[in-house]
Design a protein around this motif. Structure first.
Motif, short mmCIF file in Angstrom:
data_model
loop_
_atom_site.label_atom_id
_atom_site.label_comp_id
_atom_site.label_asym_id
_atom_site.label_seq_id
_atom_site.Cartn_x
_atom_site.Cartn_y
_atom_site.Cartn_z
N ARG A 112 -6.68 -19.09 -9.14
CA ARG A 112 -8.18 -19.47 -9.53
C ARG A 112 -9.31 -20.28 -8.56
NH1 ARG A 112 -7.24 -20.03 -15.63
NH2 ARG A 112 -5.42 -20.91 -15.82
N THR A 113 -9.30 -19.42 -7.99
CA THR A 113 -11.05 -19.27 -7.58
C THR A 113 -11.22 -17.54 -6.84
OG1 THR A 113 -10.76 -20.01 -4.69
CG2 THR A 113 -9.28 -18.96 -4.90
N ASN A 114 -11.90 -18.05 -5.87
CA ASN A 114 -12.69 -16.74 -5.10
C ASN A 114 -12.48 -16.46 -3.31
OD1 ASN A 114 -14.51 -14.61 -4.19
ND2 ASN A 114 -15.72 -14.60 -6.58
N LEU A 115 -11.20 -15.61 -3.60
CA LEU A 115 -11.20 -15.89 -1.83
C LEU A 115 -12.07 -15.20 -1.34
CD1 LEU A 115 -8.92 -16.02 0.36
CD2 LEU A 115 -8.36 -14.30 -0.27
N LYS A 116 -12.75 -13.99 -1.50
CA LYS A 116 -13.78 -13.13 -0.45
C LYS A 116 -15.28 -14.74 -0.19
CE LYS A 116 -16.83 -9.22 -0.72
NZ LYS A 116 -17.24 -7.46 -1.39
N ARG B 8 -7.76 -5.15 -1.50
CA ARG B 8 -8.30 -5.50 -2.47
C ARG B 8 -7.85 -6.26 -3.74
NH1 ARG B 8 -12.47 -1.61 -0.86
NH2 ARG B 8 -10.64 -0.16 -1.87
N ASP B 9 -6.40 -5.43 -4.26
CA ASP B 9 -5.63 -5.64 -5.18
C ASP B 9 -5.12 -7.69 -4.87
OD1 ASP B 9 -6.28 -3.17 -6.00
OD2 ASP B 9 -3.92 -2.29 -5.59
N ARG C 23 -6.09 -9.86 -3.17
CA ARG C 23 -7.28 -10.80 -3.75
C ARG C 23 -7.38 -11.24 -4.95
NH1 ARG C 23 -10.92 -8.18 0.77
NH2 ARG C 23 -11.43 -7.06 -1.09
N LYS C 24 -7.37 -9.92 -5.88
CA LYS C 24 -7.22 -10.48 -6.89
C LYS C 24 -6.57 -11.08 -7.57
CE LYS C 24 -7.77 -7.47 -10.98
NZ LYS C 24 -7.63 -5.97 -11.76
N SER C 25 -5.25 -10.65 -6.55
CA SER C 25 -3.92 -11.06 -7.68
C SER C 25 -4.19 -12.70 -7.40
CB SER C 25 -2.27 -10.86 -6.81
OG SER C 25 -2.26 -9.44 -7.66
N PHE C 26 -5.21 -13.33 -6.20
CA PHE C 26 -4.47 -14.68 -5.08
C PHE C 26 -5.86 -15.53 -6.02
CE2 PHE C 26 -6.00 -17.55 -2.84
CZ PHE C 26 -4.47 -18.64 -1.47
N ALA D 238 1.18 -1.62 0.00
CA ALA D 238 0.19 -0.43 0.20
C ALA D 238 1.16 1.29 0.26
CB ALA D 238 -1.11 -0.20 0.84
N ALA D 239 1.41 1.06 0.47
CA ALA D 239 2.15 2.62 1.00
C ALA D 239 3.57 2.31 -0.29
CB ALA D 239 3.82 2.49 2.16
#
Length: 244
Positions: A194-198, A183-184, A186-189, A171-172
Motif C-alpha cells: 500500500r505505497t508508491n515505490l516510484k 514496472r510490473d 513496482r505495481k505489485s510492490f 521478464a523472460a
C-alpha cells in the motif's frame, strides 16, 4: 397427520409428516419444559398470546381413547415449538430451543431415499473428489516450480543481485521487456505494501542529494530488499501458475 415418523429423539421426539413437515407434540414439549401449569391452560394461553394459527403454526388431532373422551393433541410446527421454548425464558427452554435448531440443521441435509438418489450422491462425491485431487496436483506442481525458481537463481551475491535476476526471469517468462518487468514489480510492490515505490525512490534521492537511485538501491538503503524478494517471488509463482 396419522403417518408420523420420528427423525430425532434426544431431548424429546421431533416428528416428520408424510408431506415433510417437522412437528413437535405440544404435550411432550410441555412435559419437557417442566411447566407447572395445566397442559390445556398452558397451550391455550400460548396460542392466544402469540397469535398462532391452526393449520399454519399447529395442527389438532385426537389422541387414543382410554375408555373416556379422547385427548386433544396439538402438533406444533418446529418453528412454533422453538418460539414457545424461547418465551419460557428459562434454562430448560433455551436448551430445548438449541436442540430444535440443531435438528433443523440436520434435517436440511437430504438423505437419499432411492437407489437412484444414492447413486447420484455417490457420483457427485466422486466428481468432487476428482476436483480436489486435480487441485492438489496443480498446487504440488506450482510448489515444485516455485522451488525450481529458487534453485535456478544465483544465490551467490547480495539480495540486490538476486532481486534483479528474479525480475529478469519474470521478464523472460512473460515475454516482456526488462523495463516493463520492473514496472510490473513496482505495481505489485505498491499493492502488497500500500505505497508508491516510484515516489519513495524519488523522495529519497531528493532528500539525500542523489543524482540517480534505482528501486533495488532504494530497497537496499532502506532495508526493504527482503520485501522486494517476496514480491518478486510471488510474481514468478503467479506467472508459473498461469502457464500450467
Amino acid at each position: 397427520m396419522n403417518q408420523l415418523k420420528v427423525i430425532a429423539d434426544e431431548m424429546l421426539p421431533v416428528y416428520e409428516s408424510e408431506t415433510g413437515e417437522r412437528l413437535v407434540n405440544a404435550r411432550e414439549l410441555h412435559q419437557q419444559l417442566l411447566s407447572k401449569q395445566k397442559f390445556t391452560d398452558w397451550i391455550q394461553r400460548k396460542i392466544v398470546n402469540y397469535g398462532f394459527v391452526e393449520s399454519e403454526d399447529f395442527f389438532i388431532s385426537l389422541g387414543k381413547s382410554t375408555g373416556g373422551r379422547p385427548s386433544t393433541e396439538y402438533l406444533l410446527m418446529l418453528d412454533t415449538a422453538k418460539e414457545i421454548a424461547m418465551v419460557e425464558n428459562n434454562e430448560q427452554g433455551r436448551a430445548i430451543r438449541k436442540y430444535f435448531i440443531q435438528v433443523e440443521k440436520q434435517s436440511r441435509v437430504k438423505q437419499p431415499q432411492t437407489q437412484a438418489e444414492m447413486m447420484l450422491m455417490f457420483a457427485e462425491q466422486f466428481v468432487n473428489q476428482e476436483k480436489e485431487i486435480k487441485q492438489i496436483k496443480q498446487d504440488n506442481q506450482a510448489l515444485k516450480q516455485r522451488m525450481d525458481t529458487f534453485d535456478n537463481l544465483d544465490t551467490i551475491g547480495d539480495l540486490q543481485q538476486r532481486l534483479n535476476k528474479m525480475v529478469q526471469k519474470y521478464a523472460a517468462q512473460n515475454g516482456v521487456s526488462f523495463p516493463q518487468a520492473w514496472r510490473d514489480f513496482r505495481k505489485s510492490f505498491n499493492t502488497a505494501y500500500r505505497t508508491n515505490l516510484k515516489m519513495l525512490v524519488q523522495n529519497h534521492a531528493l532528500k539525500h542529494g542523489l543524482k540517480s537511485l534505482t528501486a533495488p538501491q532504494y530497497l537496499s538503503l532502506t532495508n526493504r530488499l527482503e520485501d522486494g524478494i517476496r514480491v518478486a517471488d510471488k510474481m514468478l509463482n503467479q506467472s508459473e501458475r498461469e502457464a500450467i
